[in-house]
Design a protein around this motif. Structure first.
Motif, PDB file in Angstrom:
ATOM      1  N   VAL A 122     -75.101  42.692 -86.462  1.00  0.00           N
ATOM      2  CA  VAL A 122     -73.968  43.013 -87.548  1.00  0.00           C
ATOM      3  C   VAL A 122     -73.770  42.543 -88.834  1.00  0.00           C
ATOM      4  N   ASN A 123     -73.561  42.982 -89.898  1.00  0.00           N
ATOM      5  CA  ASN A 123     -73.649  42.484 -91.104  1.00  0.00           C
ATOM      6  C   ASN A 123     -71.915  41.493 -91.213  1.00  0.00           C
ATOM      7  N   TRP A 124     -72.136  40.407 -91.053  1.00  0.00           N
ATOM      8  CA  TRP A 124     -70.941  39.591 -90.824  1.00  0.00           C
ATOM      9  C   TRP A 124     -70.333  39.408 -92.116  1.00  0.00           C
ATOM     10  N   ALA A 125     -71.056  39.284 -93.081  1.00  0.00           N
ATOM     11  CA  ALA A 125     -70.327  39.318 -94.605  1.00  0.00           C
ATOM     12  C   ALA A 125     -69.221  40.536 -94.884  1.00  0.00           C
ATOM     13  N   ARG A 126     -69.703  41.641 -94.212  1.00  0.00           N
ATOM     14  CA  ARG A 126     -68.979  42.888 -94.487  1.00  0.00           C
ATOM     15  C   ARG A 126     -67.712  42.957 -93.624  1.00  0.00           C
ATOM     16  N   VAL A 127     -68.170  42.259 -92.332  1.00  0.00           N
ATOM     17  CA  VAL A 127     -66.806  42.281 -91.290  1.00  0.00           C
ATOM     18  C   VAL A 127     -65.904  41.239 -91.975  1.00  0.00           C
ATOM     19  N   TRP A 128     -66.236  40.010 -92.362  1.00  0.00           N
ATOM     20  CA  TRP A 128     -65.228  39.093 -93.012  1.00  0.00           C
ATOM     21  C   TRP A 128     -64.307  39.584 -94.076  1.00  0.00           C
ATOM     22  N   GLY A 129     -65.227  40.237 -94.842  1.00  0.00           N
ATOM     23  CA  GLY A 129     -64.569  40.737 -96.282  1.00  0.00           C
ATOM     24  C   GLY A 129     -63.672  41.677 -95.614  1.00  0.00           C
ATOM     25  N   SER A 130     -64.029  42.602 -94.667  1.00  0.00           N
ATOM     26  CA  SER A 130     -63.282  43.686 -94.410  1.00  0.00           C
ATOM     27  C   SER A 130     -61.906  43.046 -93.778  1.00  0.00           C
ATOM     28  N   LEU A 131     -62.020  42.186 -93.151  1.00  0.00           N
ATOM     29  CA  LEU A 131     -60.724  41.666 -92.122  1.00  0.00           C
ATOM     30  C   LEU A 131     -59.928  40.903 -93.313  1.00  0.00           C
ATOM     31  N   ILE A 132     -60.369  40.217 -93.991  1.00  0.00           N
ATOM     32  CA  ILE A 132     -59.636  39.636 -95.145  1.00  0.00           C
ATOM     33  C   ILE A 132     -58.931  40.718 -96.059  1.00  0.00           C
ATOM     34  N   ALA A 133     -59.573  41.853 -96.308  1.00  0.00           N
ATOM     35  CA  ALA A 133     -58.962  43.056 -96.941  1.00  0.00           C
ATOM     36  C   ALA A 133     -57.735  43.632 -96.169  1.00  0.00           C
ATOM     37  N   MET A 134     -58.176  43.844 -94.723  1.00  0.00           N
ATOM     38  CA  MET A 134     -57.409  44.288 -93.872  1.00  0.00           C
ATOM     39  C   MET A 134     -55.852  43.442 -93.592  1.00  0.00           C
ATOM     40  N   LEU A 135     -56.155  42.117 -93.509  1.00  0.00           N
ATOM     41  CA  LEU A 135     -55.150  41.173 -93.644  1.00  0.00           C
ATOM     42  C   LEU A 135     -54.043  41.211 -94.813  1.00  0.00           C
ATOM     43  N   LEU A 136     -54.448  41.278 -95.902  1.00  0.00           N
ATOM     44  CA  LEU A 136     -53.966  41.692 -97.128  1.00  0.00           C
ATOM     45  C   LEU A 136     -53.128  42.672 -97.368  1.00  0.00           C
ATOM     46  N   ILE A 137     -53.932  43.828 -96.908  1.00  0.00           N
ATOM     47  CA  ILE A 137     -53.227  45.211 -96.738  1.00  0.00           C
ATOM     48  C   ILE A 137     -52.108  45.190 -95.945  1.00  0.00           C
TER      49      ILE A 137
END
Lengths: 234, 326
Positions: A122-137
Motif C-alpha cells: 500500500v502506498n501509505w503516503a497516498r492513504v494518509w494524504g487522502s485521509l487528511i483531505a477527506m477529513l478536511l472535506i
C-alpha cells in the motif's frame, strides 16, 4: 459550550440518527472500498476516496440536518439563547459534536486498510494524504450542513438543501470541462471542492488547499452565527 | 430590580411592543396581563435576551441586557411559553445539562435535589421527559429556570394548557417562589394573575394600559358586578320584577336550562349589593332562586373599563362621551 457539545454527542446516541449515520457511512464506504480495491485487485486507493466523497453528499446531511432545525422546531433553542453562552460558542459546540461523530466513523473505516496491506504493497503516503483531505472535506461539508440547518425548522428541508449544495460543489469540477470561457472555468475551478482534493491523492501536502477548506468551513460557521444574530434583530 | 424603559419592538411596519416602560421592584410578583398577541411574550423574550429590541433599554439589577448579556442572563431564570425541553433526555440528565450550561457553581447534587423538591418532580427524575404529562413537563420547565438560583424569574404563561388542579399547584409554587425571588409572570387570564401577583401590568396592542397594585385593579374591575341567577318562574314577569329592584342596571334572560327556570344576567349599580333585595323581591312572588353566582368580568370587559378609566384620568370632560360612544 462544553455542556452543549456533550449533550449533542449524547443525543446522537439517544436518537437513531447517530447509529444511522455510522451504519450508512460504514456500509457505503465498505462497499466502495471492496469494489474499488479488492474487487479490482489493486492497492490504489485514490478511486475509493473519490467515491467516498460522493457518499459524503448523502451521509453528512444525516449528521447535520437536525442540529439547529430541530432545536428551532421544538423551541429548545430558547434555553440555549437565554443562557450565558455566546452564539459562537453554541455553533462551535454543535460543529465539534458533529465533527466528533464524523472523525470517529472515519477512523473506524480505516480498518479496511489492514486487510489490504496483507495482500499487497500500500502506498501509505497516498492513504494518509487522502485521509487528511477527506477529513478536511468532511469538516467543510459539516459546516455547510450546519449553516443550512440554521436556516430552517424542518430537518428534511435542511437535509435536502445540504445535499443540493454539496452536490453542486462537487459537480462543478465536472461541468468545468464543458465550458469554453477561461475566466469562468478558473473561477469554477477555484470554487470546486473536488479539484483542490487532487493533490492529496498523489500524497502531496497542499497547504493552499488546507487553507481553502478551513476558510470555507469558517465562513459557513460564521454565517450560521449571523443567521441567529439576524433572527434576534428582525 | 427590572427596569424597562421606552421599549419598542417593530416587525416591519407593525409594532409588537410600542413604547413600554415599567419597573419591577425586588421581591415583587408582577403579573403581565394581556390578550394573545398583545406583546407579552415579545417583551419577556427581550427581557431575557432571546430577542433584541428595536429601541429602548432593559436593565436587570442595573445591568443592561444588550450591553452585558452574559451578566444579565445569569440573573434571570426563564420559562418560555413552550417549555424548552429535550424530550429524549431523562429529567435528571436534562437538569444536569442546564446546570452545566449555566455554569452553575453551587453543589451539584444538593442544588438539583433542592430544585426537584421545590418543584415536586423528585419522583420523576429518572424518567424520560417525553413520557411525562403536561403538568410535569411544565414543572420540569420551572425547575430548569430555578437552576443557578437566579434572583429574577420570568414565566411566560406558566399555567396554559394545564388542568385546574395543576393550575392551583403551579400558582402555589409561583407564590412560594415569590417569597425570595422577583417574579414576572404573564397570562391572558385575569383571575390567574389576580391570584398570585402583587401588582398587575396590563398590556394591549403593544401598549401598557394599566399598571396597578392588584387590590386597586380589583376595585376597578369589581365596581359594577354582574350576577348570573337562575330563577324558577315565568320569564316575562320575572324580568319585569327584576328591573324594578333598586340598584339593578340591566337584566337579561340568557336561556332555559330546566323546565320553567331561566338564567338571567343581572348587572348592578356601582357599589350596590343587590343580592338581598333580589331575594326578597323574588320570594314575595314565590319564585325560588335556584342558583346565584357572581360572574367575573371577561378580559375584554376589563380592557374596555381600563381604557375608559385611562381616558377618564386624562380628559375628565370627555369620559362620558367616550362611554356613550362605545
Amino acid at each position: 459550550m462544553f455542556a452543549i457539545y456533550k449533550r449533542e454527542v449524547y443525543s446522537y446516541f439517544t436518537t437513531p440518527i447517530g447509529y444511522v449515520f455510522m451504519a450508512v457511512f460504514l456500509a457505503a464506504s465498505g462497499f466502495l472500498f471492496s469494489l474499488s480495491t479488492l474487487q479490482s485487485q489493486t492497492t490504489d486507493v485514490s478511486g475509493y476516496f473519490q467515491f467516498l466523497m460522493f457518499a459524503y453528499i448523502i451521509v453528512i446531511p444525516l449528521l447535520t440536518m437536525k442540529t439547529f432545525a430541530e432545536e428551532r422546531r421544538t423551541r429548545t433553542e430558547q434555553v440555549l439563547l437565554t443562557a450565558p453562552v455566546s452564539l459562537t460558542g453554541i455553533v462551535l459546540a454543535k460543529f465539534l459534536a458533529a465533527l466528533t461523530m464524523f472523525v470517529t466513523t472515519l477512523l473506524l473505516s480505516c480498518l479496511y486498510f489492514y486487510p489490504l496491506s496483507l495482500y499487497g504493497e500500500v502506498n501509505w503516503a497516498r492513504v494518509w494524504g487522502s485521509l487528511i483531505a477527506m477529513l478536511l472535506i468532511g469538516m467543510t461539508f459539516i459546516a455547510i450542513g450546519i449553516f443550512v440547518s440554521s436556516l430552517t425548522e424542518n430537518q428534511f428541508t435542511a437535509a435536502l438543501g445540504t445535499i443540493g449544495i454539496l452536490l453542486a460543489l462537487v459537480i462543478v469540477a465536472m461541468v468545468n470541462s464543458l465550458i469554453d470561457s477561461y475566466v469562468v472555468r478558473s473561477v469554477l475551478n477555484w470554487i470546486s471542492i473536488y479539484s483542490r482534493y487532487a493533490n492529496f491523492t498523489y500524497g502531496i501536502f497542499d497547504f493552499g488547499a488546507i487553507v481553502y477548506y478551513v476558510s470555507v468551513c469558517a465562513v459557513f460557521l460564521f454565517l450560521s452565527v449571523r443567521v441567529f444574530e439576524k433572527r434576534r434583530w428582525s | 430590580m427590572i427596569e424597562i424603559e421606552h421599549l419598542v419592538k417593530r416587525y416591519g411596519s407593525k409594532f409588537a411592543v410600542d413604547d413600554i416602560s415599567f419597573r419591577v421592584n425586588r421581591g415583587e410578583i408582577v403579573g403581565f396581563l394581556g390578550p394573545n398577541g398583545a406583546g407579552k411574550s415579545t417583551t419577556l423574550n427581550i427581557l431575557t435576551g432571546y430577542l433584541s429590541s428595536t429601541s429602548g433599554t432593559v436593565r436587570v439589577s442595573g445591568i443592561d441586557v444588550l450591553d452585558s448579556p452574559y451578566e444579565a442572563k445569569r440573573l434571570i431564570g426563564f420559562l418560555p411559553e413552550q417549555p424548552p425541553l429535550y424530550v429524549d433526555m431523562k429529567v435528571d440528565e436534562y437538569l444536569g445539562f442546564i446546570y452545566e450550561l449555566k455554569r452553575c457553581t453551587l453543589n451539584r447534587e444538593k442544588h438539583l435535589k433542592e430544585v426537584c423538591e421545590v418543584t415536586k418532580i423528585s419522583d420523576v427524575r429518572g424518567r424520560m421527559i417525553k413520557n411525562l404529562s403536561k403538568g410535569y413537563r411544565q414543572r420540569v420547565g420551572i425547575a430548569q429556570s430555578l437552576i443557578g438560583n437566579p434572583p429574577v424569574l420570568v414565566f411566560d404563561e406558566p399555567t396554559v394548557g394545564l388542568d385546574p388542579k395543576q393550575i392551583i399547584e403551579i400558582r402555589n409554587l409561583v407564590r412560594n417562589l415569590g417569597a425570595d425571588h422577583t417574579v414576572i409572570l404573564s397570562s391572558h387570564i385575569l383571575p390567574e394573575v389576580q391570584a398570585v401577583a402583587d401588582r398587575i401590568v396590563v398590556i394591549n396592542q403593544g401598549r401598557i394600559i394599566a399598571d396597578e397594585k392588584t387590590e386597586n385593579l380589583n376595585r376597578v374591575v369589581e365596581e359594577d358586578r354582574l350576577y348570573s341567577v337562575k330563577i324558577c318562574g315565568p320569564q316575562r314577569e320575572v324580568l319585569a320584577a327584576l328591573s324594578k329592584i333598586p340598584g339593578v342596571v340591566r337584566a337579561d334572560a340568557v336561556g332555559e336550562r330546566e323546565l320553567d327556570s331561566f338564567t338571567y344576567h343581572i348587572q348592578s349599580e356601582q357599589g350596590v349589593d343587590i343580592r338581598k333585595p333580589l331575594f326578597f323581591a323574588l320570594s314575595e312572588r314565590g319564585w325560588p332562586i335556584l342558583g346565584l353566582e357572581a360572574v367575573g368580568m371577561s378580559l375584554e370587559d376589563v380592557f374596555i373599563k381600563l381604557m375608559d378609566a385611562d381616558a377618564n384620568k386624562k380628559r375628565p370632560g370627555d369620559a362620558k362621551a367616550a362611554r356613550a360612544g362605545r
